[in-house]
Structure formats: structure tokens, C-alpha cells
Design an enzyme around this catalytic site. Structure first.
Site, PDB file in Angstrom:
ATOM      1  N   GLU A   1      -4.923  -3.869  -1.983  1.00  0.00           N
ATOM      2  CA  GLU A   1      -6.367  -3.579  -1.903  1.00  0.00           C
ATOM      3  C   GLU A   1      -6.629  -2.320  -1.079  1.00  0.00           C
ATOM      4  O   GLU A   1      -7.736  -1.797  -1.066  1.00  0.00           O
ATOM      5  CB  GLU A   1      -7.128  -4.789  -1.351  1.00  0.00           C
ATOM      6  CG  GLU A   1      -6.812  -5.187   0.079  1.00  0.00           C
ATOM      7  CD  GLU A   1      -5.550  -6.048   0.225  1.00  0.00           C
ATOM      8  OE1 GLU A   1      -4.608  -5.904  -0.584  1.00  0.00           O
ATOM      9  OE2 GLU A   1      -5.517  -6.848   1.172  1.00  0.00           O
ATOM     10  N   ARG A   2      -5.581  -1.826  -0.370  1.00  0.00           N
ATOM     11  CA  ARG A   2      -5.784  -0.602   0.410  1.00  0.00           C
ATOM     12  C   ARG A   2      -5.503   0.654  -0.404  1.00  0.00           C
ATOM     13  O   ARG A   2      -5.989   1.728  -0.084  1.00  0.00           O
ATOM     14  CB  ARG A   2      -4.928  -0.659   1.678  1.00  0.00           C
ATOM     15  CG  ARG A   2      -5.498  -1.668   2.675  1.00  0.00           C
ATOM     16  CD  ARG A   2      -4.714  -1.750   3.936  1.00  0.00           C
ATOM     17  NE  ARG A   2      -3.487  -2.521   3.762  1.00  0.00           N
ATOM     18  CZ  ARG A   2      -2.574  -2.686   4.718  1.00  0.00           C
ATOM     19  NH1 ARG A   2      -2.756  -2.144   5.895  1.00  0.00           N
ATOM     20  NH2 ARG A   2      -1.504  -3.405   4.493  1.00  0.00           N
TER      21      ARG A   2
ATOM     22  N   CYS B   1       9.624   1.536   3.518  1.00  0.00           N
ATOM     23  CA  CYS B   1      10.532   0.423   3.845  1.00  0.00           C
ATOM     24  C   CYS B   1      11.932   0.954   4.112  1.00  0.00           C
ATOM     25  O   CYS B   1      12.776   0.244   4.643  1.00  0.00           O
ATOM     26  CB  CYS B   1      10.562  -0.587   2.721  1.00  0.00           C
ATOM     27  SG  CYS B   1      11.300   0.075   1.240  1.00  0.00           S
TER      28      CYS B   1
ATOM     29  N   SER C   1       5.200  -7.046   3.289  1.00  0.00           N
ATOM     30  CA  SER C   1       5.718  -7.342   4.629  1.00  0.00           C
ATOM     31  C   SER C   1       6.476  -8.675   4.653  1.00  0.00           C
ATOM     32  O   SER C   1       6.335  -9.512   3.755  1.00  0.00           O
ATOM     33  CB  SER C   1       4.553  -7.400   5.613  1.00  0.00           C
ATOM     34  OG  SER C   1       3.695  -8.452   5.240  1.00  0.00           O
TER      35      SER C   1
ATOM     36  N   GLU D   1       9.122  -4.283  13.148  1.00  0.00           N
ATOM     37  CA  GLU D   1       8.838  -3.205  12.191  1.00  0.00           C
ATOM     38  C   GLU D   1       7.482  -2.620  12.575  1.00  0.00           C
ATOM     39  O   GLU D   1       6.448  -3.287  12.434  1.00  0.00           O
ATOM     40  CB  GLU D   1       8.783  -3.752  10.758  1.00  0.00           C
ATOM     41  CG  GLU D   1       8.489  -2.658   9.748  1.00  0.00           C
ATOM     42  CD  GLU D   1       8.361  -3.145   8.303  1.00  0.00           C
ATOM     43  OE1 GLU D   1       7.713  -4.177   8.078  1.00  0.00           O
ATOM     44  OE2 GLU D   1       8.897  -2.467   7.418  1.00  0.00           O
TER      45      GLU D   1
ATOM     46  N   PHE E   1       0.807  -1.231   0.000  1.00  0.00           N
ATOM     47  CA  PHE E   1       0.000   0.000   0.000  1.00  0.00           C
ATOM     48  C   PHE E   1       0.834   1.272   0.000  1.00  0.00           C
ATOM     49  O   PHE E   1       0.355   2.338  -0.346  1.00  0.00           O
ATOM     50  CB  PHE E   1      -0.945   0.016   1.223  1.00  0.00           C
ATOM     51  CG  PHE E   1      -0.261   0.417   2.507  1.00  0.00           C
ATOM     52  CD1 PHE E   1      -0.071   1.766   2.819  1.00  0.00           C
ATOM     53  CD2 PHE E   1       0.218  -0.526   3.400  1.00  0.00           C
ATOM     54  CE1 PHE E   1       0.573   2.145   3.993  1.00  0.00           C
ATOM     55  CE2 PHE E   1       0.867  -0.162   4.567  1.00  0.00           C
ATOM     56  CZ  PHE E   1       1.053   1.180   4.860  1.00  0.00           C
TER      57      PHE E   1
END
Ligand code: NAD
Length: 491
Positions: A183-184, A288, A233, A386, A156
């Protein structure tokens, strides 16, 4: 006051150059996270729909692979022009669906465009090599070919840049592509498909199938998908890497991070604080390459921290489209709750909360303010996990050696930065730190498109990372011809 019902758009898939309504009964809401407002609904498409997209892409591959590479590149040049022309609109879509501020969104669009520029060099990048006379009258030539249908699964946090790490190069070298965007943040992919069509890309070469794990599994299991590019992730990346490899596909999975910055006593304090803030709190810490831990030498620690906290408290929080806003929301309510949970955990673990991001926040979005913990140790969960939010840990150390040893205890190794004016320290850091992307006196060392984007340890699974020449290798296979030219004498 009358209640006006605004009809929210249900997104369609883009398959074979057509906008196709999904047959699924399952839809998820897409929000503007700065307003908690529903802006669209995304279908969680079915396995049959992915299968159809893959079959279409496999059929399109038979023609596309034979289109001369310079003609494929010309379509990317036209796409590049369209991206430039639509820069502002693309950035606004990113801000609305992701929450990052407009200037960061424009930066992301620029980064995506760089990938298109790099991929448009495919005629040169695809050249093979050859060697004459490896034996008398015998030579070897190495040719590059595309591999087939490539599946792209994206996160996302960079709805434009990350897909652009994948499809421009994949299609430039002759593959066809099925993208499963997050999907976000699914809206930007719609715009990419429109612009590719406008640039003249033939039907079926680029497809978008919206959804979640069923679509991912569909890509991982379909025998016609020859390679998977994943960014997301760590747990999902690990799953994608294992399942994709088990199905005998090439997989590159770029995953989570916990990036360390080291500030030495001789660092430029102004530069270090400004860059650490931009890196830790920019994009609400949802990068990231975000700085999550600063390991600071004792001699400068107090001065560094005082300045860091003072500046962090000045950051303007709000909707990313509003003037002067630095810090937008995190992506969803669950991310906000999870972050608040980590802040509580940090307090319970014994870290000192020196900047509390929980108070005075606008209520209309999923906001978390800049949060800084001092006295963090490596056994704490706030150090290990994280968090992916604007939460920064400070670890005090005696010297560079201890700083590097501390950072190297992390399971992640994406990026790491060093602030110093000492050349030997820079070399020591470069040689000893575990991380694939290093920054010296800068905050976000994300390499440009023509260099590899390469995490280490649990930040990357695979052999060839994204971007740079590695991406040409990932999206092509080679044929090596050994030819004997011994011929009858011409004399
Ligand atoms: P995520 O792993 O939740 O989602 C990534 C993709 O995987 C999405 O398309 C999602 O639909 C899909 N997915 C999620 N759960 C799944 C499941 N159970 N089965 C199959 N597919 C699933 O990641 P995110 O929250 O969207 O993105 C943030 C993460 O991405 C962070 O960990 C961040 O560090 C990482 N990231 C890494 C890089 C890098 O270059 N290393 C770059 C950007 C983001």
C-alpha cells in the site's frame, strides 16, 4: 498567491479486466517520499472485494489452464516488448513512489524484465520426464499442471521486481493471479496491469486488489487460493506462512535480512569500499540484500574504514530524479524516525559513530544520510535488528574463522559477501557461512531470474523459494502416470 487544490487520484482495483472503484471508506495516502507530497490515495479494500477477485480468478483458471503453453508464452513475449518500450516510465514511477534513484529504478525494471524472459520459456520448463521399461512393457511419465489461483503479497522496496518474481511464471504455467501490492508503493502495479491487458492477457488471469491486512487475510483464508507467494518483513512473513499453511496452502515467504560482508586483509580495498557503499547505502539501505554489517580483519580495518567514511561523505543526497543523486529518502516519516532512534541507540550501546547521517539533510523529504558505526558487537541491537535504512555496522575480527562465526550468530541468513584474493578463503567461506546467496568480491549478490532467490534461517519460510526452476515447481503440481503397454502379440 492562490492556493490551487490538486485532486489526488484514488486508485482502483483491477479485477476481471476492469478498473473497479473500491467500496471501502478507508484510504491511505501514497507519498513521494523525497517531497513528502501526496501523489495518490490507495484503497484499503474489503474482504468482499478480495473474495470477488479470487472467484473471478478461479473462473478464469478453468479456461486459462487449457490454453496451450506456447500461446501463454507468446503473450509474455508481447508483454516483454511493452515493458522494454515503457522502461523509462516504469522506472520514473518507481523513483517517485519509492525514492530510489532513477538508475537503480531502471536496474529494477531490468531485473523484472529478466523474470518475464525466464517465464516465457514455460514450454520447455513445463516439460515432464519419463522412463520406459521400468518393468516389462511398463513406463512412467510425469506431467506438470498448474495449481489454480495464486495470491501474491509484495513489499514496498521493489514494486516492479518482486511482483515479477511471482506472476510471470505463475501465469505462464497456467495459473491465475491476484496481486496485493504494498500500500506504500501501489502505483507500479497499475502500470503492470495495463501492459498485461495491452499484451492480450485474457480477463481475470491477472488481478490487482489494493489494501493491507484485510486483503492479505482474504487471500490467506479463501479456499480457492491454492498458493501464496509472500515477500516482506519477518514478522509478517511468519504470520503469512503460519496462517496460509494452516489453511492447507502452499506458501513461500521470503522475509527480512541482516546481510554481512567480510573484508579480509588481502582484499582489493578500492573494490571493497566501492561495493560496500553501493550495497549499504544504495536504495537508502532498503534492500533485502543490503549490506548491514562489515566484519573486517584487523590488519586492514583502519585503512578500509578511513576510505569508506571519506567516500560515504561524498554521496549526493536528494530526489532520485535529480541528476547525480545517489541516496534517496527512506519510505515514510516513521521509517526516518525509527532509523534516527537506532542511531541514538547505537551511541548508547557504546558503538563509535564514525559517519553521522543525521546532519545537513534536505528537509523536503524523509532523508537519512549514510551512517557508519565502528566497534559494534553482537550483543547490540544495531547489530541484531534489520534497520532497513542507510546504517552500517563495522565489527573488527582477528581472522576469517571469527568473521564467519560472528556472522552466523545472526538470526537472518539472506546474503553474505566476501572480499579477498585467496581461493582457499573463498571455499572456506562458501562451506561455512549461513546464507543462501553469496557474493565473492561483489556487493549485491542477488541471483538472476533463472536461479533461486533463496534465504536461509529467518530470512525464508517454506520449501521452494522464488525464481529459477524452484518457481516452476512451486507453481505446478505433478501427475505421474504408470502405464502397462503389454499388448496382444502383433506377430
Ligand atoms: P512488510 O512486511 O511491512 O509488508 C509486506 C506486505 O505485507 C505488504 O503488502 C503489506 O501490506 C503486508 N502487511 C504488512 N503488515 C501486515 C499485517 N500486519 N498483516 C498482513 N499483511 C501485512 O514489508 P515492507 O516494509 O513492505 O518491506 C520490507 C521488508 O521486506 C524487509 O524486511 C525486507 O528485508 C523484506 N524483503 C525481503 C526480500 C527477500 O527476498 N527476502 C525482498 C524484498 C524485501
Amino acid at each position: 498567491m492562490t492556493n490551487v487544490m490538486v485532486k489526488v487520484e484514488k486508485l482502483k482495483n483491477y479485477i476481471n479486466g476492469e478498473w473497479v472503484e473500491s467500496k471501502t471508506a478507508q484510504f491511505e495516502n501514497v507519498y513521494d517520499p523525497a517531497k513528502k507530497e501526496i501523489i495518490a490515495q490507495v484503497p484499503l479494500s474489503t474482504k468482499e472485494e478480495v473474495d470477488y477477485a479470487v472467484e473471478v480468478a478461479a473462473k478464469a483458471f478453468e479456461k486459462w489452464k487449457n490454453v496451450p503453453v506456447q500461446k501463454r508464452a507468446r503473450i509474455l513475449f508481447d508483454f516483454h516488448q511493452l515493458l522494454q518500450k515503457n522502461k523509462e516510465e516504469l522506472a520514473r514511477i518507481i523513483t517517485v513512489e519509492n525514492g530510489k534513484n532513477l538508475s537503480e529504478a531502471l536496474g529494477e525494471v531490468g531485473r523484472g524484465i529478466e523474470n518475464v524472459e525466464f517465464a516465457a520459456g514455460a514450454p520447455t520448463l513445463m516439460m515432464g520426464d519419463s522412463l520406459t521399461n521400468i518393468a516389462t512393457d511398463v513406463e512412467i511419465t510425469n506431467y506438470r499442471y498448474p495449481i489454480g489461483v495464486v495470491g501474491g503479497i509484495t513489499p514496498f522496496n521493489f514494486p516492479m521486481m518482486v511482483p515479477c518474481w511471482m506472476f510471470p511464471m505463475a501465469i505462464a504455467v497456467g495459473n491465475t493471479f491476484v496481486l496485493k501490492p504494498s500500500e506504500r508503493t501501489p502505483l507500479l502495479a497499475q502500470k503492470l496491469a495495463q501492459l498485461l491487458e495491452e499484451a492480450g492477457l485474457p480477463k481475470g488471469v491477472f488481478n490487482v486488489v489494493h489494501g493491507a491486512h484485510d486483503v492479505v487475510n482474504g487471500l490467506l483464508d479463501h479456499p480457492e487460493v491454492k498458493a501464496i507467494s509472500f515477500v516482506g518483513s519477518k514478522p509478517v512473513g511468519e504470520y503469512v506462512y503460519k496462517r496460509g499453511s494452516q489453511n492447507l496452502k502452499r506458501v513461500q515467504a521470503l522475509t527480512g535480512a541482516k546481510n554481512h560482508s567480510v573484508v579480509l586483509n588481502d582484499a582489493d580495498l578500492e573494490l571493497a569500499t566501492t561495493n560496500v557503499i553501493a550495497s549499504a547505502f544504495g536504495s537508502a539501505g532498503e534492500r533485502c540484500m543490503a549490506c548491514s554489517v562489515v566484519t573486517v580483519e584487523e590488519g586492514i580495518a583502519d585503512a578500509f574504514l578511513d576510505r569508506l567514511v571519506e567516500k560515504s561523505k561524498e554521496l549526493k543526497i536528494g530526489h532520485g530524479l535529480d541528476e547525480g543523486v545517489f541516496l534517496g529518502p527512506v519510505i515514510r516519516e516513521e521509517n526516518q524516525k525509527r532509523t534516527l532512534g537506532y542511531i541514538q541507540k547505537g551511541i548508547e550501546e557504546g558503538a563509535t559513530l564514525v559517519c553521522d547521517g543525521r546532519g545537513n539533510l534536505p528537509e523536503e523529504g524523509y532523508f537519512v544520510g549514510p551512517t557508519i558505526f565502528d566497534d559494534v558487537t553482537t550483543d547490540m541491537e544495531i547489530w541484531k535488528d534489520e534497520i532497513f535504512a542507510p546504517v552500517l555496522s563495522i565489527v573488527r575480527v582477528k581472522n576469517l574463522k571469527e568473521a564467519v562465526e560472528t556472522a552466523n550468530q545472526s538470526e537472518f541468513a539472506n546474503g553474505a559477501c566476501l572480499y579477498t584474493s585467496n581461493a582457499s578463503a573463498i571455499r572456506y567461506f562458501r562451506e561455512n557461512i549461513d546464507a543462501g546467496m553469496l557474493g565473492i568480491n561483489l556487493g549485491v549478490p542477488a541471483p538472476m531470474a533463472f536461479f533461486a532467490f533463496s534465504g536461509w534461517k529467518s530470512s525464508f519460510y517454506g520449501t521452494l523459494p522464488a525464481n529459477g526452476k524452484d518457481s516452476v515447481d512451486f507453481y505446478t503440481r505433478k501427475k505421474v502416470v504408470t502405464a502397462n503397454y503389454k499388448a496382444p502379440s502383433f506377430e
